[in-house]
Write an enzyme that holds these catalytic residues in place. Sequence first.
Site, PDB file in Angstrom:
ATOM      1  N   LYS A  62       0.882  -1.094  -0.009  1.00 38.53           N
ATOM      2  CA  LYS A  62       0.136   0.089   0.040  1.00 38.53           C
ATOM      3  C   LYS A  62       0.916   1.298   0.061  1.00 38.53           C
ATOM      4  O   LYS A  62       0.800   2.238   1.014  1.00 38.53           O
ATOM      5  CB  LYS A  62      -0.960  -0.176   1.212  1.00 38.53           C
ATOM      6  CG  LYS A  62      -1.787  -1.220   1.485  1.00 38.53           C
ATOM      7  CD  LYS A  62      -2.799  -1.083   2.448  1.00 38.53           C
ATOM      8  CE  LYS A  62      -3.697  -2.350   2.558  1.00 38.53           C
ATOM      9  NZ  LYS A  62      -3.079  -3.414   3.080  1.00 38.53           N
ATOM     10  N   HIS A  64       2.227   4.970  -0.322  1.00 37.63           N
ATOM     11  CA  HIS A  64       1.366   6.168  -0.229  1.00 37.63           C
ATOM     12  C   HIS A  64       2.794   7.180   0.349  1.00 37.63           C
ATOM     13  O   HIS A  64       3.074   7.155   1.391  1.00 37.63           O
ATOM     14  CB  HIS A  64       0.541   6.210   0.984  1.00 37.63           C
ATOM     15  CG  HIS A  64      -0.384   7.241   1.073  1.00 37.63           C
ATOM     16  ND1 HIS A  64      -1.602   7.419   2.014  1.00 37.63           N
ATOM     17  CD2 HIS A  64      -0.454   8.514   0.565  1.00 37.63           C
ATOM     18  CE1 HIS A  64      -1.898   8.472   1.899  1.00 37.63           C
ATOM     19  NE2 HIS A  64      -1.258   9.054   0.919  1.00 37.63           N
ATOM     20  N   ASP A  65       3.129   7.944  -0.869  1.00 33.56           N
ATOM     21  CA  ASP A  65       4.254   8.774  -0.311  1.00 33.56           C
ATOM     22  C   ASP A  65       4.290  10.047  -1.586  1.00 33.56           C
ATOM     23  O   ASP A  65       3.286   9.999  -2.340  1.00 33.56           O
ATOM     24  CB  ASP A  65       5.568   8.173  -0.339  1.00 33.56           C
ATOM     25  CG  ASP A  65       6.605   8.798   0.573  1.00 33.56           C
ATOM     26  OD1 ASP A  65       6.733   9.883   0.413  1.00 33.56           O
ATOM     27  OD2 ASP A  65       7.130   7.886   1.239  1.00 33.56           O
ATOM     28  N   ILE A  66       5.117  10.819  -1.744  1.00 39.22           N
ATOM     29  CA  ILE A  66       5.209  11.514  -2.886  1.00 39.22           C
ATOM     30  C   ILE A  66       5.637  10.686  -4.197  1.00 39.22           C
ATOM     31  O   ILE A  66       5.906   9.692  -4.050  1.00 39.22           O
ATOM     32  CB  ILE A  66       6.485  12.766  -2.883  1.00 39.22           C
ATOM     33  CG1 ILE A  66       7.862  11.921  -2.424  1.00 39.22           C
ATOM     34  CG2 ILE A  66       6.207  13.633  -1.668  1.00 39.22           C
ATOM     35  CD1 ILE A  66       8.999  12.898  -2.674  1.00 39.22           C
ATOM     36  N   GLN A 188     -13.405  -9.562  11.025  1.00 43.78           N
ATOM     37  CA  GLN A 188     -13.962  -8.764  10.165  1.00 43.78           C
ATOM     38  C   GLN A 188     -15.584  -8.548  10.243  1.00 43.78           C
ATOM     39  O   GLN A 188     -16.118  -9.510  10.878  1.00 43.78           O
ATOM     40  CB  GLN A 188     -13.803  -9.833   8.754  1.00 43.78           C
ATOM     41  CG  GLN A 188     -12.363  -9.943   8.279  1.00 43.78           C
ATOM     42  CD  GLN A 188     -12.024  -8.797   7.566  1.00 43.78           C
ATOM     43  OE1 GLN A 188     -12.438  -7.700   7.773  1.00 43.78           O
ATOM     44  NE2 GLN A 188     -10.756  -9.077   7.052  1.00 43.78           N
TER      45      GLN A 188
HETATM   46  O1  C5P Z   1      -7.636 -13.374   7.582  1.00 45.90           O
HETATM   47  P1  C5P Z   1      -8.535 -12.393   6.760  1.00 45.90           P
HETATM   48  O2  C5P Z   1      -9.194 -13.452   5.767  1.00 45.90           O
HETATM   49  O3  C5P Z   1      -9.219 -11.580   7.548  1.00 45.90           O
HETATM   50  O4  C5P Z   1      -7.424 -11.562   6.209  1.00 45.90           O
HETATM   51  C1  C5P Z   1      -7.728 -10.696   5.369  1.00 45.90           C
HETATM   52  C2  C5P Z   1      -6.638 -10.056   4.970  1.00 45.90           C
HETATM   53  O5  C5P Z   1      -7.101  -8.933   3.859  1.00 45.90           O
HETATM   54  C3  C5P Z   1      -5.563  -9.502   5.780  1.00 45.90           C
HETATM   55  O6  C5P Z   1      -4.135  -9.486   5.206  1.00 45.90           O
HETATM   56  C4  C5P Z   1      -5.848  -7.892   5.788  1.00 45.90           C
HETATM   57  O7  C5P Z   1      -4.808  -7.224   6.295  1.00 45.90           O
HETATM   58  C5  C5P Z   1      -6.378  -7.644   4.365  1.00 45.90           C
HETATM   59  N1  C5P Z   1      -7.225  -6.547   4.106  1.00 45.90           N
HETATM   60  C6  C5P Z   1      -8.448  -6.483   4.904  1.00 45.90           C
HETATM   61  N2  C5P Z   1      -9.186  -5.146   4.365  1.00 45.90           N
HETATM   62  C7  C5P Z   1      -8.753  -4.526   3.706  1.00 45.90           C
HETATM   63  C8  C5P Z   1      -7.350  -4.799   3.160  1.00 45.90           C
HETATM   64  C9  C5P Z   1      -6.843  -5.773   3.228  1.00 45.90           C
HETATM   65  O8  C5P Z   1      -8.818  -7.359   5.577  1.00 45.90           O
HETATM   66  N3  C5P Z   1      -9.635  -3.467   3.496  1.00 45.90           N
END
Ligand code: C5P
Length: 228
Positions: A62, A64-66, A188
């Site tokens: 990800k 994110h910089d100049i 999640q």
């Molecule tokens: O274990 P799990 O299925 O929740 O992992 C989801 C992966 O997706 C992790 O590596 C997490 O950092 C990444 N991720 C996320 N949501 C985002 C971007 C990336 O869960 N918006």
Amino acid sequence: MNNPKVIVALDFPGAKAAMQLVEKLDPSLCRLKVGKELFTRSGPSLVKDMVASGFDVFLDLKFHDIPNTVARACEAAAELGVWMVNVHSMGGIAMMQAARDVLSDDDAPLLIAVTLLTSSGEKELSDLGVSQSPAEFVKRLATMAKMAGLDGVVCSAQETSMLKKHCGEGFVLVTPGIRPESAAADDQNRIMTPKRAIEHGSDYLVIGRPVTQVDDPVAVLCEINAQI
Ligand code: C5P
């Protein structure tokens, strides 16, 4: 399977644990995602090992910089032979264009942008002074990524049908927050099953713990692949 849609998130503290899982997997079953923790500990050599084993690797740093710094970082990622790399859309159009300019060859990695992290919602947007809803803001950031010539975005599976209509079929949508029916939600919030996520327009599913924290990851992957 020639075009595996599952990207396994290798959220491990170091190379040993990650490779113990990778050795059980096969490039025809899944692709791999290396994020900040694993990359910071184990570095480019681990990524090169995975690429040498035949896996498509998504380097999820990800950027994110100049613009100049992000472009140089994208070049370095491409030298590792990765399949996909990402930048943060909030870095702006000029930053994304600078990344696109250095990743313009036919064999360059796919270049995608993170829109709004799924950990951010209305409260975080309001803290930033943004009055749009998360869905409206994601649409705006995806539009910027498309204008900059990127190949697609990372977004929530809830946003894919709206983004496919808005950005076009060819715009790649990568979605985390995927849970097979039988798996725990973990931390999640807004989750979707693999089958529904594909039906809603996801091109690639980022799946971590439902695959990495089970006794038989290959069986889980085969089951998911059969469903989608
Ligand atoms: O274990 P799990 O299925 O929740 O992992 C989801 C992966 O997706 C992790 O590596 C997490 O950092 C990444 N991720 C996320 N949501 C985002 C971007 C990336 O869960 N918006």
